[in-house]
Design an enzyme around this catalytic site. Structure first.
Site, PDB file in Angstrom:
ATOM      1  N   ASN A  93       0.837  -1.554   0.077  1.00  0.00           N
ATOM      2  CA  ASN A  93      -0.338  -0.100   0.064  1.00  0.00           C
ATOM      3  C   ASN A  93       0.986   1.357  -0.228  1.00  0.00           C
ATOM      4  O   ASN A  93       0.492   2.551  -0.497  1.00  0.00           O
ATOM      5  CB  ASN A  93      -0.777   0.039   0.942  1.00  0.00           C
ATOM      6  CG  ASN A  93      -1.955  -1.323   0.940  1.00  0.00           C
ATOM      7  OD1 ASN A  93      -1.332  -2.187   0.899  1.00  0.00           O
ATOM      8  ND2 ASN A  93      -2.792  -0.747   0.259  1.00  0.00           N
TER       9      ASN A  93
ATOM     10  N   VAL B 196       0.386   6.491  -1.788  1.00  0.00           N
ATOM     11  CA  VAL B 196      -0.585   5.751  -0.949  1.00  0.00           C
ATOM     12  C   VAL B 196      -1.734   4.731  -0.931  1.00  0.00           C
ATOM     13  O   VAL B 196      -1.939   5.939  -1.453  1.00  0.00           O
ATOM     14  CB  VAL B 196      -0.805   6.493   0.231  1.00  0.00           C
ATOM     15  CG1 VAL B 196      -0.995   6.533   1.930  1.00  0.00           C
ATOM     16  CG2 VAL B 196       0.988   7.537   1.238  1.00  0.00           C
ATOM     17  N   CYS B 197      -1.827   4.022  -0.994  1.00  0.00           N
ATOM     18  CA  CYS B 197      -3.122   3.217  -1.530  1.00  0.00           C
ATOM     19  C   CYS B 197      -4.035   3.244  -0.738  1.00  0.00           C
ATOM     20  O   CYS B 197      -4.017   1.924   1.028  1.00  0.00           O
ATOM     21  CB  CYS B 197      -2.683   2.055  -2.043  1.00  0.00           C
ATOM     22  SG  CYS B 197      -3.299   1.614  -3.077  1.00  0.00           S
ATOM     23  N   LEU B 198      -5.418   3.640  -0.538  1.00  0.00           N
ATOM     24  CA  LEU B 198      -6.033   3.856   1.197  1.00  0.00           C
ATOM     25  C   LEU B 198      -7.461   4.260   0.545  1.00  0.00           C
ATOM     26  O   LEU B 198      -7.150   5.364  -0.003  1.00  0.00           O
ATOM     27  CB  LEU B 198      -5.173   4.336   1.932  1.00  0.00           C
ATOM     28  CG  LEU B 198      -6.024   4.614   3.422  1.00  0.00           C
ATOM     29  CD1 LEU B 198      -5.897   2.675   4.076  1.00  0.00           C
ATOM     30  CD2 LEU B 198      -5.459   5.621   4.608  1.00  0.00           C
TER      31      LEU B 198
ATOM     32  N   TRP C 272      -7.896   4.035  -2.812  1.00  0.00           N
ATOM     33  CA  TRP C 272      -7.912   2.512  -3.288  1.00  0.00           C
ATOM     34  C   TRP C 272      -9.709   2.451  -3.334  1.00  0.00           C
ATOM     35  O   TRP C 272     -10.238   2.967  -2.696  1.00  0.00           O
ATOM     36  CB  TRP C 272      -7.796   1.687  -2.002  1.00  0.00           C
ATOM     37  CG  TRP C 272      -7.779   0.220  -2.017  1.00  0.00           C
ATOM     38  CD1 TRP C 272      -9.186  -0.216  -1.441  1.00  0.00           C
ATOM     39  CD2 TRP C 272      -7.256  -1.057  -2.572  1.00  0.00           C
ATOM     40  NE1 TRP C 272      -8.667  -1.322  -1.735  1.00  0.00           N
ATOM     41  CE2 TRP C 272      -7.971  -1.981  -2.379  1.00  0.00           C
ATOM     42  CE3 TRP C 272      -6.233  -0.863  -4.133  1.00  0.00           C
ATOM     43  CZ2 TRP C 272      -7.561  -2.830  -3.009  1.00  0.00           C
ATOM     44  CZ3 TRP C 272      -6.258  -2.160  -4.223  1.00  0.00           C
ATOM     45  CH2 TRP C 272      -6.380  -3.130  -4.389  1.00  0.00           C
TER      46      TRP C 272
END
Length: 175
Positions: free
Chosen positions: A128, A135-137, A143
């Site tokens: 992530n 930042v993958c969220l 995301w």
């Protein structure tokens, strides 16, 4: 005779001036007023603007409610920027590691979530957290996630973002 040496306290929430090494420091800070017209005053310096007031409320939340393992530095000359350091939790591969994130509020905050850049130094330590700083969220809308996990302008805060990074990304089994 023993000499006791005391170190100065490191503030958990701190206001500083120098933002020169911040990832978003070179990004245009101009956020125009509610209509985003050229003639409107800068929303990040106009203390009467809704965005300025919203960011100041965020600062107060951070100053009061940060968990012991998250540190935040904000900038008096660029209220649209902040830096967070999250200490990796015990029992995870990130235990006691220091993870740095540069954050930028958009000029229409909180309509859209802040931009978050992970200071990775080219390393990919987590699926992530990209080597390039992505930042993958879900709460950042980077995301897919369920609707209730995504950014909600009426309820989401920067504190939620930081706690989500710590709990959902820097854990033993990141998604």
């Amino acid at each position: 005779m023993a000499v006791l040496i005391t170190k100065p306290a490191f503030n958990q929430f701190d206001v500083v001036s120098n933002h020169s090494d911040h990832h978003f420091s070179c990004v245009e800070k101009q956020g125009k007023g509610k209509n985003n017209n050229i003639g409107d005053e800068d929303c990040f310096t106009n203390i009467g603007s809704t965005i300025y007031k919203t960011i100041m409320r965020e600062w107060k939340i951070l100053e009061k409610d940060l968990p012991d393992t998250i540190y935040v530095r904000v900038y008096d000359t660029r209220i649209d920027l902040l830096r967070a350091v999250i200490i990796g939790a015990a029992g995870t591969p990130y235990h006691d590691g220091l993870f740095f994130f540069d954050i930028k509020f958009p000029p229409d905050y909180p309509k859209h979530p802040p931009k978050v850049h992970y200071r990775s130094h080219g390393l990919c330590l987590n699926p992530n957290l990209g080597a390039g700083g992505h930042v993958c969220l879900s709460i950042l809308n980077t995301w897919i996630g369920w609707r209730y996990e995504r950014w909600n302008p009426a309820q989401s805060t920067i504190l939620q973002v930081l706690v989500s990074i710590q709990a959902l990304v820097l854990n033993e089994k990141p998604y």
